[in-house]
Design a protein around this motif. Sequence first.
Motif, PDB file in Angstrom:
ATOM      1  N   UNK A 111      70.118  49.545 -84.552  1.00 53.08           N
ATOM      2  CA  UNK A 111      68.712  49.138 -84.441  1.00 53.08           C
ATOM      3  C   UNK A 111      67.862  50.281 -83.901  1.00 53.08           C
ATOM      4  N   UNK A 112      66.756  50.582 -84.616  1.00 50.30           N
ATOM      5  CA  UNK A 112      65.792  51.586 -84.173  1.00 50.30           C
ATOM      6  C   UNK A 112      66.209  53.036 -84.363  1.00 50.30           C
ATOM      7  N   UNK A 113      67.360  53.287 -84.996  1.00 43.38           N
ATOM      8  CA  UNK A 113      67.834  54.672 -85.105  1.00 43.38           C
ATOM      9  C   UNK A 113      67.797  55.226 -86.526  1.00 43.38           C
ATOM     10  N   UNK A 114      67.445  54.411 -87.513  1.00 42.00           N
ATOM     11  CA  UNK A 114      67.408  54.882 -88.892  1.00 42.00           C
ATOM     12  C   UNK A 114      66.055  55.467 -89.268  1.00 42.00           C
ATOM     13  N   UNK A 115      65.985  56.798 -89.381  1.00 46.62           N
ATOM     14  CA  UNK A 115      64.735  57.461 -89.759  1.00 46.62           C
ATOM     15  C   UNK A 115      64.633  57.633 -91.275  1.00 46.62           C
ATOM     16  N   UNK A 116      65.780  57.571 -91.952  1.00 46.26           N
ATOM     17  CA  UNK A 116      65.825  57.712 -93.399  1.00 46.26           C
ATOM     18  C   UNK A 116      67.158  57.216 -93.918  1.00 46.26           C
ATOM     19  N   UNK A 117      67.278  57.117 -95.237  1.00 47.05           N
ATOM     20  CA  UNK A 117      68.510  56.607 -95.839  1.00 47.05           C
ATOM     21  C   UNK A 117      69.712  57.467 -95.457  1.00 47.05           C
TER      22      UNK A 117
END
Length: 163
Positions: A111-117
């Motif tokens: 959660x909250x750590x995906x900046x891009x695929x």
Amino acid sequence: MGVAPGFGTAITDCTWKSCSPGHYHDRGCKECPSGSYSPGGILERCTMCPAGTTSMRGRAATVADCFSESCRGGYYLNPTRSCTPCEMDTHSPGGSSTACRKCPAGKGVPKGQGKGQSDCAWKKCPEGYILDEVRGCVSRNQVATMYKNLYELYDLLTRKKNN
């Protein structure tokens, strides 16, 4: 324009109708553009939000309705205009994104750590499965069958070549 019923005797008796909050008056009510606000009424222009903030088109009545223009990666601007972390297994570049995108099937991100695929990583496979970097989790039985078929094909091709 409008006038109360029974009170208009000349065009000069007419007054402009009041605009709703988030709108301004320009020969009729129009939405304030993004980045501005208006309490409504008969104001002829909207007020710009402070530097570094913006607003939703036609929805901002006061400066309190202005919000940060940019969220950090892994966050998105929610409908209440605050930066919210993307849920597990979703990603967002941040900025003014208003939604998070799902990671590809079999991949995830905290959660909250995906900046891009590219932040989406293969999830741990359940018991009895192994990770295939192309297809994701594959059962050990499928792998055994695949190797058996490859061995049989190799054996067949080798015998054909030697004959």
